[in-house]
Design a protein around this motif. Sequence first.
Motif, PDB file in Angstrom:
ATOM      1  N   ARG A  41     -14.887  13.356   5.309  1.00 40.82           N
ATOM      2  CA  ARG A  41     -14.366  12.841   4.038  1.00 40.82           C
ATOM      3  C   ARG A  41     -12.928  12.338   4.194  1.00 40.82           C
ATOM      4  O   ARG A  41     -12.044  13.079   4.621  1.00 40.82           O
ATOM      5  N   PRO A  42     -12.672  11.067   3.849  1.00 40.36           N
ATOM      6  CA  PRO A  42     -11.297  10.565   3.908  1.00 40.36           C
ATOM      7  C   PRO A  42     -10.475  11.045   2.715  1.00 40.36           C
ATOM      8  O   PRO A  42     -11.025  11.337   1.653  1.00 40.36           O
ATOM      9  N   ASN A  43      -9.149  11.103   2.890  1.00 44.12           N
ATOM     10  CA  ASN A  43      -8.266  11.455   1.768  1.00 44.12           C
ATOM     11  C   ASN A  43      -8.072  10.282   0.825  1.00 44.12           C
ATOM     12  O   ASN A  43      -7.705  10.470  -0.342  1.00 44.12           O
ATOM     13  N   ALA A  44      -8.271   9.057   1.340  1.00 46.11           N
ATOM     14  CA  ALA A  44      -8.114   7.868   0.501  1.00 46.11           C
ATOM     15  C   ALA A  44      -8.869   6.715   1.143  1.00 46.11           C
ATOM     16  O   ALA A  44      -9.109   6.723   2.362  1.00 46.11           O
ATOM     17  N   VAL A  45      -9.211   5.723   0.307  1.00 43.16           N
ATOM     18  CA  VAL A  45      -9.933   4.545   0.802  1.00 43.16           C
ATOM     19  C   VAL A  45      -9.184   3.281   0.378  1.00 43.16           C
ATOM     20  O   VAL A  45      -8.477   3.270  -0.641  1.00 43.16           O
ATOM     21  N   PHE A  46      -9.361   2.221   1.175  1.00 37.44           N
ATOM     22  CA  PHE A  46      -8.631   0.963   0.957  1.00 37.44           C
ATOM     23  C   PHE A  46      -9.600  -0.195   1.184  1.00 37.44           C
ATOM     24  O   PHE A  46     -10.424  -0.136   2.095  1.00 37.44           O
ATOM     25  N   PHE A  52       0.846  -1.209   0.000  1.00 38.29           N
ATOM     26  CA  PHE A  52       0.000   0.000   0.000  1.00 38.29           C
ATOM     27  C   PHE A  52       0.874   1.248   0.000  1.00 38.29           C
ATOM     28  O   PHE A  52       1.991   1.243   0.502  1.00 38.29           O
ATOM     29  N   ARG A  53       0.323   2.327  -0.532  1.00 38.05           N
ATOM     30  CA  ARG A  53       1.019   3.610  -0.508  1.00 38.05           C
ATOM     31  C   ARG A  53       0.235   4.589   0.365  1.00 38.05           C
ATOM     32  O   ARG A  53      -1.002   4.675   0.255  1.00 38.05           O
ATOM     33  N   LEU A  54       0.970   5.284   1.256  1.00 42.87           N
ATOM     34  CA  LEU A  54       0.357   6.304   2.118  1.00 42.87           C
ATOM     35  C   LEU A  54       1.035   7.634   1.829  1.00 42.87           C
ATOM     36  O   LEU A  54       2.259   7.692   1.729  1.00 42.87           O
ATOM     37  N   ASP A  55       0.251   8.689   1.733  1.00 46.59           N
ATOM     38  CA  ASP A  55       0.789  10.036   1.530  1.00 46.59           C
ATOM     39  C   ASP A  55       0.807  10.729   2.889  1.00 46.59           C
ATOM     40  O   ASP A  55      -0.251  10.876   3.519  1.00 46.59           O
ATOM     41  N   PRO A  56       1.991  11.141   3.365  1.00 49.32           N
ATOM     42  CA  PRO A  56       2.063  11.757   4.705  1.00 49.32           C
ATOM     43  C   PRO A  56       1.214  13.025   4.839  1.00 49.32           C
ATOM     44  O   PRO A  56       0.945  13.472   5.950  1.00 49.32           O
ATOM     45  N   ARG A  57       0.777  13.593   3.703  1.00 42.05           N
ATOM     46  CA  ARG A  57      -0.072  14.808   3.790  1.00 42.05           C
ATOM     47  C   ARG A  57      -1.514  14.460   4.113  1.00 42.05           C
ATOM     48  O   ARG A  57      -2.308  15.339   4.449  1.00 42.05           O
ATOM     49  N   TRP A  58      -1.877  13.179   3.985  1.00 40.70           N
ATOM     50  CA  TRP A  58      -3.258  12.784   4.282  1.00 40.70           C
ATOM     51  C   TRP A  58      -3.554  12.932   5.767  1.00 40.70           C
ATOM     52  O   TRP A  58      -2.675  12.712   6.614  1.00 40.70           O
ATOM     53  N   ARG A  59      -4.795  13.267   6.085  1.00 42.05           N
ATOM     54  CA  ARG A  59      -5.212  13.398   7.487  1.00 42.05           C
ATOM     55  C   ARG A  59      -6.090  12.226   7.929  1.00 42.05           C
ATOM     56  O   ARG A  59      -6.148  11.879   9.089  1.00 42.05           O
ATOM     57  N   ARG A  60      -6.800  11.626   6.987  1.00 44.19           N
ATOM     58  CA  ARG A  60      -7.735  10.551   7.367  1.00 44.19           C
ATOM     59  C   ARG A  60      -7.873   9.552   6.209  1.00 44.19           C
ATOM     60  O   ARG A  60      -7.972   9.970   5.052  1.00 44.19           O
ATOM     61  N   ILE A  61      -7.876   8.253   6.540  1.00 45.36           N
ATOM     62  CA  ILE A  61      -8.181   7.248   5.526  1.00 45.36           C
ATOM     63  C   ILE A  61      -9.338   6.385   6.025  1.00 45.36           C
ATOM     64  O   ILE A  61      -9.596   6.305   7.238  1.00 45.36           O
ATOM     65  N   LEU A  62     -10.016   5.738   5.076  1.00 46.89           N
ATOM     66  CA  LEU A  62     -11.097   4.813   5.439  1.00 46.89           C
ATOM     67  C   LEU A  62     -10.766   3.433   4.861  1.00 46.89           C
ATOM     68  O   LEU A  62     -10.382   3.317   3.692  1.00 46.89           O
ATOM     69  N   ILE A  99      -1.967   9.822  10.654  1.00 53.02           N
ATOM     70  CA  ILE A  99      -3.179   9.751   9.824  1.00 53.02           C
ATOM     71  C   ILE A  99      -4.259   8.976  10.587  1.00 53.02           C
ATOM     72  O   ILE A  99      -4.021   7.849  11.034  1.00 53.02           O
ATOM     73  N   GLU A 100      -5.429   9.579  10.723  1.00 52.11           N
ATOM     74  CA  GLU A 100      -6.538   8.906  11.411  1.00 52.11           C
ATOM     75  C   GLU A 100      -7.085   7.774  10.527  1.00 52.11           C
ATOM     76  O   GLU A 100      -7.192   7.941   9.310  1.00 52.11           O
ATOM     77  N   VAL A 101      -7.409   6.651  11.162  1.00 47.23           N
ATOM     78  CA  VAL A 101      -7.973   5.521  10.412  1.00 47.23           C
ATOM     79  C   VAL A 101      -9.398   5.250  10.871  1.00 47.23           C
ATOM     80  O   VAL A 101      -9.650   5.026  12.056  1.00 47.23           O
ATOM     81  N   GLN A 102     -10.324   5.287   9.918  1.00 49.24           N
ATOM     82  CA  GLN A 102     -11.685   4.826  10.168  1.00 49.24           C
ATOM     83  C   GLN A 102     -11.848   3.519   9.423  1.00 49.24           C
ATOM     84  O   GLN A 102     -11.445   3.425   8.262  1.00 49.24           O
ATOM     85  N   ALA A 103     -12.424   2.526  10.086  1.00 46.44           N
ATOM     86  CA  ALA A 103     -12.551   1.218   9.429  1.00 46.44           C
ATOM     87  C   ALA A 103     -13.972   0.706   9.555  1.00 46.44           C
ATOM     88  O   ALA A 103     -14.577   0.785  10.626  1.00 46.44           O
ATOM     89  N   VAL A 104     -14.487   0.190   8.442  1.00 47.80           N
ATOM     90  CA  VAL A 104     -15.756  -0.535   8.471  1.00 47.80           C
ATOM     91  C   VAL A 104     -15.386  -1.999   8.251  1.00 47.80           C
ATOM     92  O   VAL A 104     -14.858  -2.370   7.192  1.00 47.80           O
ATOM     93  N   LEU A 105     -15.608  -2.821   9.281  1.00 47.01           N
ATOM     94  CA  LEU A 105     -15.238  -4.235   9.217  1.00 47.01           C
ATOM     95  C   LEU A 105     -16.495  -5.074   9.093  1.00 47.01           C
ATOM     96  O   LEU A 105     -17.398  -4.984   9.920  1.00 47.01           O
ATOM     97  N   SER A 106     -16.518  -5.913   8.060  1.00 46.25           N
ATOM     98  CA  SER A 106     -17.684  -6.751   7.791  1.00 46.25           C
ATOM     99  C   SER A 106     -17.362  -8.195   8.167  1.00 46.25           C
ATOM    100  O   SER A 106     -16.315  -8.717   7.795  1.00 46.25           O
ATOM    101  N   ALA A 107     -18.281  -8.826   8.901  1.00 47.84           N
ATOM    102  CA  ALA A 107     -18.058 -10.207   9.343  1.00 47.84           C
ATOM    103  C   ALA A 107     -19.399 -10.923   9.404  1.00 47.84           C
ATOM    104  O   ALA A 107     -20.454 -10.303   9.415  1.00 47.84           O
ATOM    105  N   ARG A 108     -19.311 -12.274   9.445  1.00 48.51           N
ATOM    106  CA  ARG A 108     -20.554 -13.047   9.535  1.00 48.51           C
ATOM    107  C   ARG A 108     -21.336 -12.712  10.795  1.00 48.51           C
ATOM    108  O   ARG A 108     -22.544 -12.569  10.774  1.00 48.51           O
ATOM    109  N   SER A 109     -20.587 -12.641  11.921  1.00 51.75           N
ATOM    110  CA  SER A 109     -21.229 -12.412  13.221  1.00 51.75           C
ATOM    111  C   SER A 109     -20.189 -11.812  14.156  1.00 51.75           C
ATOM    112  O   SER A 109     -18.989 -11.817  13.843  1.00 51.75           O
TER     113      SER A 109
END
Length: 272
Positions: free
Chosen positions: A196-201, A109-119, A142-152
């Motif tokens: 709004r995130p600066n980038a998504v993964f 993965f590539r991260l840009d140090p100028r980013w403030r938030r990723i999702l 860089i702040e990380v917001q994550a949406v994690l999907s799982a069966r349960s």
Amino acid sequence: MDLGPAAFPVAEQACRVIESAAVGQRYHRLLLDAPELSARSRPGQFFHLLCRDSAGNGPYLRRPMSIWRCGPDQPLGFLLHVKGKGTAALAALREGDRLSVVGPLGQGFRLDPRWRRILILARGVGLATLAPLTGAAAALGIEVQAVLSARSPDDLMAEEFAGTSGARITPVFDSDGSSEVPRVEALLRERFALERPNAVFTCGSNRLFLLLQRLAAEFGIPGQVALEQQMGCGLGMCFCCVRQVRDAAGRVVNLRVCAEGPVFDLQAALAW
Ligand SMILES: Cc1cc2nc3c(=O)[nH]c(=O)nc-3n(C[C@H](O)[C@H](O)[C@H](O)COP(=O)(O)OP(=O)(O)OC[C@H]3O[C@@H](n4cnc5c(N)ncnc54)[C@H](O)[C@@H]3O)c2cc1C
Ligand code: FES
């Protein structure tokens, strides 16, 4: 900041297992004593593992496994979904056994140090691939917001994902319907509008990849996706891992997941 590529040449090394433990019902974690490899591994890269138990039983072909834990003074870690004979042989390894690894391989993965938030949007064992990104982002502030999907809830592995990175996790589950695509879409639209995130993964689900690709294009947010493909050599020589990807001119080309990937631009990748 470029978090890859691997420095060639790569060599085979037999590393000592320092921890081998089940995670929930279907997953397993392995930690290896491999300080030099761990220090030069980057989030999104992978190793090709020879899957033999201590009695030497296991398949001939190596299996690709994302780097789950890495860094200076840290063990090299893998988090695997035990599904066939290769991963079963890996899960049968015990502390003190040796595991033959080749890597680190591929483009991370590539991260840009100028980013403030990723999702990050991850499902299943895609969590393992995306987990080290949380620590790398935290180290850059860089702040990380994550949406994690799982069966349960039993399958979530939030701790295995976030470690000590401080990532903010929103779980969604099949068991209560919150992981259905329209509901994840509503959640992401709200996030993109408010924070709004600066980038998504993303990694681990075709339908979530397609959703994120569509929304990221609509909102003009850059993104990256880690793709999987069954592999032969893992070293760019056999071409058994090619996937169709769009090049800069929009043409569909065949690229090797082990060499040009496994991380690709979100808009360049095609559904599988
Ligand atoms: C770059 C990369 C990183 C990966 N990282 C991880 C990881 O961190 N954790 C993890 O658990 N798994 C990861 N995988 C998938 C993992 O390599 C496969 O699950 C593993 O090879 C299965 O081996 P097996 O012998 O246990 O099962 P097999 O008996 O070989 O296969 C079991 C089933 O899985 C399917 N399968 C095998 N390999 C793949 C693949 N690469 N993609 C999709 N389906 C496959 C087979 O067709 C079969 O249906 C990664 C794959 C790639 C390419
Ligand atoms: S696995 Fe051989 S070229 Fe990718």
